[in-house]
Design an enzyme around this catalytic site. Structure first.
Site, PDB file in Angstrom:
ATOM      1  N   PHE A  27       0.798  -1.229   0.000  1.00  0.00           N
ATOM      2  CA  PHE A  27       0.000   0.000   0.000  1.00  0.00           C
ATOM      3  C   PHE A  27       0.832   1.282   0.000  1.00  0.00           C
ATOM      4  O   PHE A  27       0.366   2.326  -0.417  1.00  0.00           O
ATOM      5  CB  PHE A  27      -0.941   0.006   1.208  1.00  0.00           C
ATOM      6  CG  PHE A  27      -1.979  -1.073   1.132  1.00  0.00           C
ATOM      7  CD1 PHE A  27      -3.099  -0.918   0.341  1.00  0.00           C
ATOM      8  CD2 PHE A  27      -1.812  -2.267   1.814  1.00  0.00           C
ATOM      9  CE1 PHE A  27      -4.062  -1.913   0.242  1.00  0.00           C
ATOM     10  CE2 PHE A  27      -2.766  -3.272   1.726  1.00  0.00           C
ATOM     11  CZ  PHE A  27      -3.886  -3.099   0.935  1.00  0.00           C
ATOM     12  N   THR A  28       2.050   1.205   0.517  1.00  0.00           N
ATOM     13  CA  THR A  28       2.840   2.441   0.607  1.00  0.00           C
ATOM     14  C   THR A  28       3.496   2.742  -0.731  1.00  0.00           C
ATOM     15  O   THR A  28       3.647   1.859  -1.580  1.00  0.00           O
ATOM     16  CB  THR A  28       3.920   2.331   1.704  1.00  0.00           C
ATOM     17  OG1 THR A  28       4.740   1.200   1.401  1.00  0.00           O
ATOM     18  CG2 THR A  28       3.294   2.156   3.066  1.00  0.00           C
ATOM     19  N   GLU A 161      -6.277  23.954 -10.637  1.00  0.00           N
ATOM     20  CA  GLU A 161      -7.663  24.045 -11.091  1.00  0.00           C
ATOM     21  C   GLU A 161      -7.799  23.877 -12.597  1.00  0.00           C
ATOM     22  O   GLU A 161      -8.907  23.969 -13.116  1.00  0.00           O
ATOM     23  CB  GLU A 161      -8.243  25.423 -10.719  1.00  0.00           C
ATOM     24  CG  GLU A 161      -8.324  25.640  -9.234  1.00  0.00           C
ATOM     25  CD  GLU A 161      -9.016  26.941  -8.867  1.00  0.00           C
ATOM     26  OE1 GLU A 161      -9.409  27.708  -9.771  1.00  0.00           O
ATOM     27  OE2 GLU A 161      -9.151  27.180  -7.656  1.00  0.00           O
ATOM     28  N   SER A 182      -3.586  19.333  -8.784  1.00  0.00           N
ATOM     29  CA  SER A 182      -4.332  18.609  -7.758  1.00  0.00           C
ATOM     30  C   SER A 182      -5.121  17.488  -8.416  1.00  0.00           C
ATOM     31  O   SER A 182      -5.666  17.661  -9.512  1.00  0.00           O
ATOM     32  CB  SER A 182      -5.304  19.558  -7.049  1.00  0.00           C
ATOM     33  OG  SER A 182      -6.222  18.809  -6.267  1.00  0.00           O
ATOM     34  N   HIS A 187     -11.683  17.393  -8.946  1.00  0.00           N
ATOM     35  CA  HIS A 187     -10.848  17.974  -9.999  1.00  0.00           C
ATOM     36  C   HIS A 187     -10.913  17.158 -11.309  1.00  0.00           C
ATOM     37  O   HIS A 187     -11.650  16.190 -11.402  1.00  0.00           O
ATOM     38  CB  HIS A 187      -9.418  18.120  -9.496  1.00  0.00           C
ATOM     39  CG  HIS A 187      -9.299  19.204  -8.459  1.00  0.00           C
ATOM     40  ND1 HIS A 187      -8.433  20.273  -8.573  1.00  0.00           N
ATOM     41  CD2 HIS A 187      -9.950  19.395  -7.290  1.00  0.00           C
ATOM     42  CE1 HIS A 187      -8.565  21.067  -7.512  1.00  0.00           C
ATOM     43  NE2 HIS A 187      -9.481  20.544  -6.722  1.00  0.00           N
TER      44      HIS A 187
HETATM   45  C1  LIG Z   1      -5.511  26.868  -7.130  1.00  0.00           C
HETATM   46  C2  LIG Z   1      -5.451  25.748  -6.141  1.00  0.00           C
HETATM   47  N1  LIG Z   1      -4.275  25.438  -5.582  1.00  0.00           N
HETATM   48  C3  LIG Z   1      -4.159  24.427  -4.698  1.00  0.00           C
HETATM   49  C4  LIG Z   1      -5.239  23.675  -4.318  1.00  0.00           C
HETATM   50  C5  LIG Z   1      -5.089  22.585  -3.320  1.00  0.00           C
HETATM   51  O1  LIG Z   1      -5.331  21.314  -3.825  1.00  0.00           O
HETATM   52  P1  LIG Z   1      -5.767  20.130  -2.843  1.00  0.00           P
HETATM   53  O2  LIG Z   1      -7.192  20.331  -2.503  1.00  0.00           O
HETATM   54  O3  LIG Z   1      -5.519  18.886  -3.635  1.00  0.00           O
HETATM   55  O4  LIG Z   1      -4.880  20.217  -1.654  1.00  0.00           O
HETATM   56  C6  LIG Z   1      -6.499  23.962  -4.851  1.00  0.00           C
HETATM   57  C7  LIG Z   1      -7.670  23.164  -4.449  1.00  0.00           C
HETATM   58  O5  LIG Z   1      -8.670  23.072  -5.070  1.00  0.00           O
HETATM   59  C8  LIG Z   1      -6.619  25.026  -5.767  1.00  0.00           C
HETATM   60  O6  LIG Z   1      -7.805  25.361  -6.295  1.00  0.00           O
END
Ligand SMILES: Cc1ncc(COP(=O)(O)O)c(C=O)c1O
Length: 389
Positions: A27-28, A161, A182, A187
């Site tokens: 799993f790791t 995003e 992300s 997403h």
């Molecule tokens: C512009 C932006 N940066 C960073 C993040 C952080 O991502 P995570 O939710 O995966 O930590 C987000 C989250 O939606 C984001 O919109």
């Protein structure tokens, strides 16, 4: 829910991938994460990928790595130019590493930084521009990269995003020296939790491999330029060279990511079809300011700002959306300067922050997804039409 902010993009392929990991008993972080990093970097045409446990961690290890470069590392007190709208963890690593933020307003229509204001923000201590493409809509990352190069600044993209968006014939999240993504549930691809950093720079890649994993050397390949290996296996097995973290992803996330990245092009096509339908229904109605597409959006969601000139009651619209079972929320994190946490930041504002405040006070977004949302978007239009008279 009739029209939710986010929905699952998994099919049997992801479930089977999970089952294979479960069956393996491993799993790791291991082979699945490695393979996903390779697939992901290849898709975006970049040399190196580092997967971590979130987009927030991707920003953290990316910023950290710039502090440990041999040549021209970032230093506490250096300045970084940022847009006034983004997510909290775009900014937090900058604060945590002692950088001074210079906030610039966004454009009201694209919701991305007003690039025309960047040159005036650059001073002798400015070292970096951090670009964010908001909600699938490309910021002018091509222009920003040129400005950064002209002034000898680092250029980083927080592309969390806007996976699969394009500008000037190139994907966003490939313009920076270092670029973050992300893979959180809502997403463009989802590994439950997860994030990736992409770079073409081998030194930064190696630094991030260490920073991701306790700051140790164990994940670094033979001959890495970031440390000199000694002839002592006992010590080398637990050798710490950097103040790192444990932000490793798990194998399940890597295995799911491998299936999701194969589906990304098709999912983006569907998101763009939904976007085209949304644009067709809302364009030209001066009650609503919708995001103007700049380049090719990968359309995370649909933003709507009530035209402040038209005196529309946003609360009434929210009540109508709630009644119609339509999810809505603030645009990204709203204007970051409006949050209590700003009191912990070293920052200045360049020019006036007007549009980010309008988006904060008059805006919201509803979801997009890689499924046909025609019916939902039609209803959204009817509900808002009635509620905003
Ligand atoms: C512009 C932006 N940066 C960073 C993040 C952080 O991502 P995570 O939710 O995966 O930590 C987000 C989250 O939606 C984001 O919109």
């Amino acid at each position: 829910m009739f029209y939710s902010l986010a929905s699952s993009s998994w099919g049997p392929e992801e479930i089977n991938a999970i089952q294979r990991v479960v069956d393996s008993g491993m799993f790791t972080m291991g082979e699945n994460v490695k393979a996903f990093e390779r697939d992901f970097a290849k898709y975006f045409g970049m040399k190196y990928g580092v997967m971590v446990n979130s987009g927030s961690s991707a920003n953290l290890v990316a910023v950290a790595s710039l502090f440990f470069k041999k040549d021209r590392p970032l230093q506490r007190g250096d300045e970084v130019i940022v847009p006034a709208i983004s997510w909290s963890t775009t900014y937090h690593p900058l604060q945590q590493y002692g950088l001074r933020l210079k906030f610039i307003d966004v454009e009201l229509d694209t919701l991305n930084i007003d690039v025309g204001k960047i040159e005036q923000a650059i001073g002798p201590r400015t070292r970096m521009i951090l670009a964010v493409s908001i909600l699938g809509n490309p910021a002018a990352v091509d222009v920003m990269r040129k400005i950064a190069d002209t002034h000898g600044l680092y250029f980083m993209e927080d592309n969390c995003e806007s996976m699969d968006a394009e500008i000037a014939g190139k994907k966003t999240g490939t313009f920076g020296l270092i670029n973050t993504y992300s893979t959180f549930f809502s997403h463009h691809i989802s590994t439950m939790e997860g994030g990736v950093v992409l770079t073409d720079d081998m030194e930064l890649y190696h630094l991030m491999l260490a920073i991701r994993n306790h700051g140790w050397t164990r994940d670094l390949p033979e001959g890495s330029p970031v440390f000199d290996k000694r002839d002592d296996d006992f010590f080398e097995a637990y050798r710490f060279i950097l103040p790192g973290y444990n932000v490793r992803p798990i194998e399940l996330a890597g295995a799911i990511g491998r299936e999701q990245i194969k589906k990304l092009p098709g999912m983006t096509v569907q998101r763009r079809k939904n976007l085209a339908h949304f644009q067709k229904l809302f364009r030209g109605d001066d009650r609503f300011i919708i995001q103007r597409e700049h380049g090719k959006s990968s359309s995370f969601c649909f933003t709507i700002i009530m035209n402040p000139q038209r005196n529309i009651d946003r609360k009434r619209a929210f009540a109508a959306l709630k009644k119609a079972d339509i999810g809505y929320r603030i645009i990204t994190g709203g204007c970051f300067l409006r949050h209590d946490v700003i009191k912990y930041y070293d920052y200045e504002i360049v020019g006036e922050i007007k549009n980010a405040n309008i988006a904060h006070d008059y805006g919201f977004f509803v979801g997009n997804a890689p499924t046909d949302l025609t019916r939902q978007i039609d209803t959204l239009r009817e509900v808002l039409d009635r509620a905003c008279n």
